[in-house]
Write a protein that holds these residues in place. Sequence first.
Motif, PDB file in Angstrom:
ATOM      1  N   ALA A  91       0.839  -1.197   0.000  1.00 46.77           N
ATOM      2  CA  ALA A  91       0.000   0.000   0.000  1.00 46.77           C
ATOM      3  C   ALA A  91       0.876   1.250   0.000  1.00 46.77           C
ATOM      4  O   ALA A  91       1.986   1.258   0.544  1.00 46.77           O
ATOM      5  CB  ALA A  91      -0.922   0.016   1.214  1.00 46.77           C
ATOM      6  N   SER A  92       0.360   2.316  -0.601  1.00 46.80           N
ATOM      7  CA  SER A  92       1.145   3.544  -0.726  1.00 46.80           C
ATOM      8  C   SER A  92       1.494   4.144   0.630  1.00 46.80           C
ATOM      9  O   SER A  92       2.534   4.789   0.785  1.00 46.80           O
ATOM     10  CB  SER A  92       0.370   4.571  -1.560  1.00 46.80           C
ATOM     11  OG  SER A  92       0.164   4.093  -2.867  1.00 46.80           O
ATOM     12  N   ILE A  93       0.649   3.933   1.614  1.00 48.19           N
ATOM     13  CA  ILE A  93       0.890   4.533   2.937  1.00 48.19           C
ATOM     14  C   ILE A  93       2.133   3.940   3.588  1.00 48.19           C
ATOM     15  O   ILE A  93       2.741   4.563   4.470  1.00 48.19           O
ATOM     16  CB  ILE A  93      -0.345   4.332   3.845  1.00 48.19           C
ATOM     17  CG1 ILE A  93      -0.273   5.277   5.052  1.00 48.19           C
ATOM     18  CG2 ILE A  93      -0.483   2.892   4.282  1.00 48.19           C
ATOM     19  CD1 ILE A  93      -1.532   5.285   5.885  1.00 48.19           C
ATOM     20  N   LEU A  94       2.564   2.767   3.140  1.00 47.79           N
ATOM     21  CA  LEU A  94       3.774   2.162   3.706  1.00 47.79           C
ATOM     22  C   LEU A  94       5.028   2.943   3.340  1.00 47.79           C
ATOM     23  O   LEU A  94       6.063   2.768   3.981  1.00 47.79           O
ATOM     24  CB  LEU A  94       3.917   0.716   3.224  1.00 47.79           C
ATOM     25  CG  LEU A  94       2.835  -0.267   3.680  1.00 47.79           C
ATOM     26  CD1 LEU A  94       3.089  -1.648   3.091  1.00 47.79           C
ATOM     27  CD2 LEU A  94       2.775  -0.349   5.201  1.00 47.79           C
ATOM     28  N   CYS A  95       4.931   3.810   2.328  1.00 51.30           N
ATOM     29  CA  CYS A  95       6.109   4.587   1.921  1.00 51.30           C
ATOM     30  C   CYS A  95       6.520   5.610   2.969  1.00 51.30           C
ATOM     31  O   CYS A  95       7.628   6.163   2.892  1.00 51.30           O
ATOM     32  CB  CYS A  95       5.834   5.298   0.592  1.00 51.30           C
ATOM     33  SG  CYS A  95       5.606   4.174  -0.809  1.00 51.30           S
ATOM     34  N   VAL A  96       5.653   5.892   3.941  1.00 52.81           N
ATOM     35  CA  VAL A  96       5.995   6.870   4.966  1.00 52.81           C
ATOM     36  C   VAL A  96       6.789   6.224   6.100  1.00 52.81           C
ATOM     37  O   VAL A  96       7.421   6.928   6.902  1.00 52.81           O
ATOM     38  CB  VAL A  96       4.708   7.530   5.513  1.00 52.81           C
ATOM     39  CG1 VAL A  96       4.013   6.648   6.535  1.00 52.81           C
ATOM     40  CG2 VAL A  96       5.006   8.888   6.135  1.00 52.81           C
ATOM     41  N   ILE A  97       6.805   4.890   6.164  1.00 56.93           N
ATOM     42  CA  ILE A  97       7.469   4.195   7.274  1.00 56.93           C
ATOM     43  C   ILE A  97       8.966   4.488   7.345  1.00 56.93           C
ATOM     44  O   ILE A  97       9.500   4.700   8.441  1.00 56.93           O
ATOM     45  CB  ILE A  97       7.192   2.679   7.197  1.00 56.93           C
ATOM     46  CG1 ILE A  97       5.715   2.409   7.485  1.00 56.93           C
ATOM     47  CG2 ILE A  97       8.072   1.912   8.172  1.00 56.93           C
ATOM     48  CD1 ILE A  97       5.344   0.946   7.435  1.00 56.93           C
TER      49      ILE A  97
END
Length: 1001
Positions: free
Chosen positions: A394-400
């Motif tokens: 998911a794209s939100i994982l790129c903030v990790i």
Amino acid sequence: MPTWYIDITLAPPPTAAANMDGSIARPRRQSLLIGQRSLDVYNEVDQGPKFVRWIIGKFRNWGFLIAKHAWLAIIICLIISSLAMVKILLTKQANDITGYTPYGARAKDEYLEYQRFFSSSGLPIAAYLFIVAKDEGSMSRPDYLDETIQVLNFALNNITMYDSISGKNETFNQFCQSFCQINEPVRQFYNGYQILSDGEQNTRIKIQYPVSDMFGRQFSLQPNFFGVELFDQPDDAAKLLDSADGDSVLELNATRLVDPVSKITNVKSVKMITLQFRAEHKAGWTDAQVKKWEMSLVDIFEQRYNSKRLKIYAYSQSYVEEEMVRGGIIMIPYLVVGFAIMCLCSCVLVMIRALYMHQENGYKVILAIMACLTPLLACATALALMFTCGVRFASILCVIPFLVLSIGVDSSYLMIHEWQRVTKHMRETPRKKDSVGHRMSEVMAEVGPAILISCLTNMFADFVGSFTSSPEITLLCTGNMLSMWFAFIYQMTFYAGLMSIVGGYEFGSDEIDKNRMEINIAENRVNIARHHRPLTRQPSKFHEATQPIISDSLQKYTHLMTTPLVFVSICLAYLAYLAFSVYGITQLNINLTAQKLFALDSPLLELDDLRIKYQVPVYSMATVFVNTPGKLEDPARLKRLNEFVREMESINGTWGEGWGELGTKYFIRDYDVFQQSFGSEDEDEDFMDEDKPVTVHSDDKMTYREDELKYFLKWPEYDFWQGFVKLRNATNSTDPEAEELDRFFFTTGYHGEKLTIWTERGEMLRAWRKVVDKYPDFGASVYHEDGVYLDLIDNMPTDTWQSVLGTLVCMALVCFVFLNNLFTVAIASLSVLSICAGILGILSWWHVDLDPITMAAMIISIGFSVDIPAHVSYHYYQASIQEGPMSPPSSRLANCLSSVAFPALQAALSTILCVCSLLFVNLYMAEVFVKTMVLCVVLCNLHGLVFLPAILILLDSIRWACRPKGAAAQRPKLPKTNSRQKQKNAKVQPEKSSVTDRPEV
């Protein structure tokens, strides 16, 4: 996150054993830990929690082991992380449009029902073109309408899909089976406009909004025309319609101007025209081909189509997912920026510390850079493990990576600082057993448990967050939780091994210096006693220059804070802060749409603004799926179904009202007209009679015959209803080809100026569901395109306070277990609540909505919001023991801040610099994480260094004022020397020689 040190030494008991050299046995050091902070307390060997002593022993053994196998640990970690990077690069991002819908939300079931109806054999085509004028004028101008029809024809006849069964590339007109005529109202409006504008009078052509009539066939303009302005009367000319060349077309009629367009249609202007492209999945297609066709539509009309008049926006689920993916990808290049900023910050801070400790060398730069790389290697390993297990990217994982980098780097700072402290101690007190393994064991015994507890507290926060809110936030919290765990593993293996290798070079350098000094001593025959420590290096000039400045500044600050006027004013300011935050929370808006996941330069954001402005207030459509219609040949059953439809049409509220029958598409009504037409003996005459309208029966008199339904659906006038109904083989028929109604859907529209408000749309959706629930026998489900986000209105507040409470309980338990101090736990817990309230309240004033992204950022922030307040309260509490109950608040505060202030500011600076690299990303999600993390860091330091000291001093003052009179006088008065000596023997007193990393105050 900061690196904490509390060095508190209990004086040895009178019966302490002596070493072989006659010195008093030194007490064992143990660590009470919270977060990434080491609370070093010198206790006797047999004191302290047993499990803490067990943990310390294990880490001490690990220090020897990792120093022995340093290269092996580094090579294994590099191989694993390299393979993980390959896995990440080969994994494609995949987003779910319902990923932010809360668990258990009704909208998720409604969306699945919508998908099930239209995608029984695969992904259907569902794409839209929204067309507006570049000059923001009316789309009803002839040239603009003409070009709109050209766009429609091009989309229908030029964009192809390959059918593997037929082996041909087919256009939309060729492969479409249902909903093929859905855009005919636009074409017929243009045709009628052309005929009537030529001066031809035809009473069988009525171009009106919302329903027009062409040669006896009615069609609705509501699903296609938006931002419509009507003439009040046929001769109303309040607003003139521009001609194609921009000149006004007017006629002089007596003494007033009359717009000739008002004689043709009641439509004065149209701001936006919508074209829909729907087709069911064919057996010769794949889902990838469907997405490719939809993206071809986007590419042609948004990227390659050039028009002087029209601005075209494309919309489809495939396009939404692609934009969400792009929103995640654009963050990745800025990770390099964040990494560079963090490396620079790390090098500067580590070298300053090394100068202060007189241990500067080139190896410290390597350690500083690798301190930033270690969290990224751990993050890559965690994400690759998730993808290997089948978790979607998911794209939100790129903030990790940004979060792990900003939080995890402080563990490396802690290890570097502790190594420097151990090195300084070994230089001052040389031992025969000194080695790299021995130094590493000391470092691990001191900071290993601290890093472990920090990892656990952050993992607890993410663990709680993974069970609340929505699947997308579960992915984020799970990814962050695994990343923090792997960061701990890499810290104990990769970074510890690297420190051992670098430490070996430093240890070798110390041995060379030691040998040189021994040679000089032997050559000069100098007799130096053991207690003179001849191998200790000269103090650092940087240390000698900065220590007085730091001490003087700290002393002035403590005197200022202990002034009654100052600490009372700060407490009043704190109350004002709470009131400001609580009021902001009451004004917090709950909102999330898929558009928040797009890059800020996405055309979909402009389209969403147009939809909210023109479409939503005028025609918000409810799609109602009737899954168990039953036997409609039964008049009672048909009547109940009609009542259901009527009630849906008549819904109204503060948000607006329904359009009634005008805004409804319900196949039974056309079917009834069809039956009337064939039931008339003069059928042909009825259709040709211009003046005789078709009579529509009332709901009570409607009839339904199952065997005629298939003829109705094949009739040219009504074949578009094929997309609205699903048939099945008849169960009680002798004819094998007989079919009966299986399920169907109908649509109805609503309008209201307040529908632009998110909460009002939520009220409208609840009103729909209330009516649907009154008719459970139809197995009905209502779908709204924003329903997957509207359900957040009810779920988000509950999810937020439950997440905060669950995380707070976990933090409190960790604090209590490792600190065993109720006062510290209470202060830390209340501070976390205060910080959370401040974050939410200030975000509200900052025009940030409450949504799953905000909640996820808060959950992650809570993991380290407890740290600084807990340490300030704990240090202040310990200072009251060290300094004695009669000590002034200024002395306690100085003792407290000497350990807390610098590492707190150091952590704040490094964290803010790292997350601020996300400011370069044009993405709402990045903006929310930056604002939330910066707010958390600032509020943590504000609470720890300003609010809490003032509150603690105020409490001390109140407690002292409330003491019984004469209590102070009843205390035994001893000489200053005896009192000080008694205090030194009875209370916890810091050992000056061991406090190497804070200034003397």
